[in-house]
Design a protein around this motif. Structure first.
Motif, PDB file in Angstrom:
ATOM      1  N   MET A  71       0.909  -1.349   0.033  1.00  0.00           N
ATOM      2  CA  MET A  71      -0.031  -0.152  -0.027  1.00  0.00           C
ATOM      3  C   MET A  71       0.978   1.214  -0.075  1.00  0.00           C
ATOM      4  N   ALA A  72       0.249   2.269  -0.504  1.00  0.00           N
ATOM      5  CA  ALA A  72       1.009   3.620  -0.529  1.00  0.00           C
ATOM      6  C   ALA A  72       0.370   4.746   0.565  1.00  0.00           C
ATOM      7  N   VAL A  73       1.015   5.522   1.088  1.00  0.00           N
ATOM      8  CA  VAL A  73       0.327   6.542   1.633  1.00  0.00           C
ATOM      9  C   VAL A  73       1.125   7.803   1.494  1.00  0.00           C
ATOM     10  N   ASP A  74       0.294   9.082   1.378  1.00  0.00           N
ATOM     11  CA  ASP A  74       0.981  10.076   1.171  1.00  0.00           C
ATOM     12  C   ASP A  74       1.188  10.911   2.617  1.00  0.00           C
ATOM     13  N   VAL A  75       2.461  11.271   2.942  1.00  0.00           N
ATOM     14  CA  VAL A  75       2.940  11.791   4.194  1.00  0.00           C
ATOM     15  C   VAL A  75       3.628  13.303   3.819  1.00  0.00           C
ATOM     16  N   LEU A  76       3.490  14.214   4.839  1.00  0.00           N
ATOM     17  CA  LEU A  76       4.128  15.407   4.739  1.00  0.00           C
ATOM     18  C   LEU A  76       5.362  15.271   5.382  1.00  0.00           C
ATOM     19  N   LEU A  77       6.402  15.292   4.795  1.00  0.00           N
ATOM     20  CA  LEU A  77       7.793  15.431   5.228  1.00  0.00           C
ATOM     21  C   LEU A  77       8.612  16.859   5.046  1.00  0.00           C
ATOM     22  N   PRO A  78       9.556  16.950   5.691  1.00  0.00           N
ATOM     23  CA  PRO A  78      10.235  18.431   5.823  1.00  0.00           C
ATOM     24  C   PRO A  78      10.278  18.997   4.306  1.00  0.00           C
ATOM     25  N   ASP A  79      10.517  18.059   3.318  1.00  0.00           N
ATOM     26  CA  ASP A  79      10.578  18.729   1.851  1.00  0.00           C
ATOM     27  C   ASP A  79       9.298  18.796   1.238  1.00  0.00           C
ATOM     28  N   GLY A  80       8.332  18.465   1.855  1.00  0.00           N
ATOM     29  CA  GLY A  80       7.256  18.448   0.854  1.00  0.00           C
ATOM     30  C   GLY A  80       6.457  17.358   1.168  1.00  0.00           C
ATOM     31  N   GLU A  81       5.340  17.203   0.345  1.00  0.00           N
ATOM     32  CA  GLU A  81       4.349  15.735   0.574  1.00  0.00           C
ATOM     33  C   GLU A  81       5.108  14.748  -0.359  1.00  0.00           C
ATOM     34  N   GLU A  82       5.162  13.582   0.171  1.00  0.00           N
ATOM     35  CA  GLU A  82       5.728  12.453  -0.641  1.00  0.00           C
ATOM     36  C   GLU A  82       4.819  11.249  -0.593  1.00  0.00           C
ATOM     37  N   SER A  83       4.929  10.177  -1.585  1.00  0.00           N
ATOM     38  CA  SER A  83       4.111   8.931  -1.403  1.00  0.00           C
ATOM     39  C   SER A  83       5.093   7.857  -0.760  1.00  0.00           C
ATOM     40  N   VAL A  84       4.753   7.342   0.157  1.00  0.00           N
ATOM     41  CA  VAL A  84       5.675   6.213   1.076  1.00  0.00           C
ATOM     42  C   VAL A  84       4.841   4.696   0.950  1.00  0.00           C
ATOM     43  N   ILE A  85       5.681   3.727   0.370  1.00  0.00           N
ATOM     44  CA  ILE A  85       5.355   2.484   0.253  1.00  0.00           C
ATOM     45  C   ILE A  85       5.406   1.805   1.696  1.00  0.00           C
ATOM     46  N   LEU A  86       4.461   1.257   2.110  1.00  0.00           N
ATOM     47  CA  LEU A  86       4.351   0.373   3.449  1.00  0.00           C
ATOM     48  C   LEU A  86       4.267  -1.157   2.987  1.00  0.00           C
ATOM     49  N   PHE A 128       1.022  -2.442  -6.250  1.00  0.00           N
ATOM     50  CA  PHE A 128       2.370  -2.866  -6.571  1.00  0.00           C
ATOM     51  C   PHE A 128       2.549  -4.160  -6.811  1.00  0.00           C
ATOM     52  N   LEU A 129       3.569  -4.407  -7.737  1.00  0.00           N
ATOM     53  CA  LEU A 129       3.826  -5.778  -8.087  1.00  0.00           C
ATOM     54  C   LEU A 129       4.759  -6.153  -7.185  1.00  0.00           C
ATOM     55  N   VAL A 130       4.454  -7.304  -6.326  1.00  0.00           N
ATOM     56  CA  VAL A 130       5.373  -7.940  -5.539  1.00  0.00           C
ATOM     57  C   VAL A 130       5.329  -9.304  -5.730  1.00  0.00           C
ATOM     58  N   SER A 131       6.533  -9.873  -6.080  1.00  0.00           N
ATOM     59  CA  SER A 131       6.632 -11.391  -6.650  1.00  0.00           C
ATOM     60  C   SER A 131       7.985 -11.940  -6.157  1.00  0.00           C
ATOM     61  N   LYS A 132       7.969 -12.924  -5.653  1.00  0.00           N
ATOM     62  CA  LYS A 132       9.012 -13.800  -5.051  1.00  0.00           C
ATOM     63  C   LYS A 132      10.036 -13.006  -4.283  1.00  0.00           C
ATOM     64  N   GLY A 133       9.496 -12.209  -3.043  1.00  0.00           N
ATOM     65  CA  GLY A 133      10.420 -11.475  -2.486  1.00  0.00           C
ATOM     66  C   GLY A 133      10.918 -10.329  -2.918  1.00  0.00           C
ATOM     67  N   MET A 134      10.310  -9.729  -4.106  1.00  0.00           N
ATOM     68  CA  MET A 134      10.946  -8.552  -4.815  1.00  0.00           C
ATOM     69  C   MET A 134       9.496  -7.542  -5.042  1.00  0.00           C
ATOM     70  N   LEU A 135      10.185  -6.269  -5.049  1.00  0.00           N
ATOM     71  CA  LEU A 135       9.010  -5.164  -5.299  1.00  0.00           C
ATOM     72  C   LEU A 135       9.596  -4.817  -6.562  1.00  0.00           C
ATOM     73  N   VAL A 136       8.729  -4.869  -7.812  1.00  0.00           N
ATOM     74  CA  VAL A 136       9.041  -4.615  -9.113  1.00  0.00           C
ATOM     75  C   VAL A 136       8.645  -2.983  -9.573  1.00  0.00           C
ATOM     76  N   CYS A 137       9.568  -2.059 -10.032  1.00  0.00           N
ATOM     77  CA  CYS A 137       9.202  -1.010 -10.606  1.00  0.00           C
ATOM     78  C   CYS A 137       8.277  -1.281 -11.783  1.00  0.00           C
ATOM     79  N   ARG A 197      11.056   7.748 -10.855  1.00  0.00           N
ATOM     80  CA  ARG A 197       9.457   7.780 -11.072  1.00  0.00           C
ATOM     81  C   ARG A 197       8.680   6.856  -9.790  1.00  0.00           C
ATOM     82  N   ARG A 198       7.713   6.799  -9.791  1.00  0.00           N
ATOM     83  CA  ARG A 198       6.886   5.860  -8.793  1.00  0.00           C
ATOM     84  C   ARG A 198       6.979   4.614  -9.398  1.00  0.00           C
TER      85      ARG A 198
END
Length: 95
Positions: free
Chosen positions: A1-16, A44-53, A35-36
Motif C-alpha cells: 500500500m502507499a500513503v501520502d505523508v508530509l515530510l520536511p521537504d514536502g508531500e511524498e508517497s511512501v510504500i508500506l 504494486f507488483l510484489v513477486s518472489k520477495g521482490m518489489l518490481v518497478c 519515477r513512482r
C-alpha cells in the motif's frame, strides 16, 4: 500500500509493506528512473520477495529495499523510519 505523508521537504508517497509483524517503508521513488514504482496509485507488483518497478522492471528486495536486478544495480530504495505500536504503523519524526 502507499500513503501520502508530509515530510520536511514536502508531500511524498511512501510504500508500506507488512512482513509478518514487521513493516518496511520506502519512498515511492525508483532510484534509477526517479519515477513512482506503483503501476496504479497504491498498487504494486510484489513477486518472489521482490518489489518490481512498473516503469522499467527494476526489482528490489522486500526485506531491505536493495536492488536485486535490472538497471538499478548498486542502488536501493530510500528507507523511511517506521515502527508498529499496538497494530498501528507510525512514521518516526524526521529531523
Amino acid at each position: 500500500m502507499a500513503v501520502d505523508v508530509l515530510l520536511p521537504d514536502g508531500e511524498e508517497s511512501v510504500i508500506l509493506l507488512r512482513l509478518g509483524e514487521r513493516v518496511n517503508a520506502w519512498l515511492n521513488i525508483c532510484p534509477h528512473a526517479g519515477r513512482r514504482l506503483d503501476w496504479a496509485p497504491g498498487k504494486f507488483l510484489v513477486s518472489k520477495g521482490m518489489l518490481v518497478c512498473a516503469a522499467h522492471g527494476a526489482c528490489f528486495s522486500v526485506n531491505d529495499g536493495e536492488c536485486i536486478s535490472g538497471p538499478c544495480r548498486g542502488e536501493s530504495l530510500r528507507a523511511m523510519p517506521v515502527r508498529v505500536e499496538q497494530g498501528d504503523v507510525l512514521l518516526d519524526v524526521l529531523e
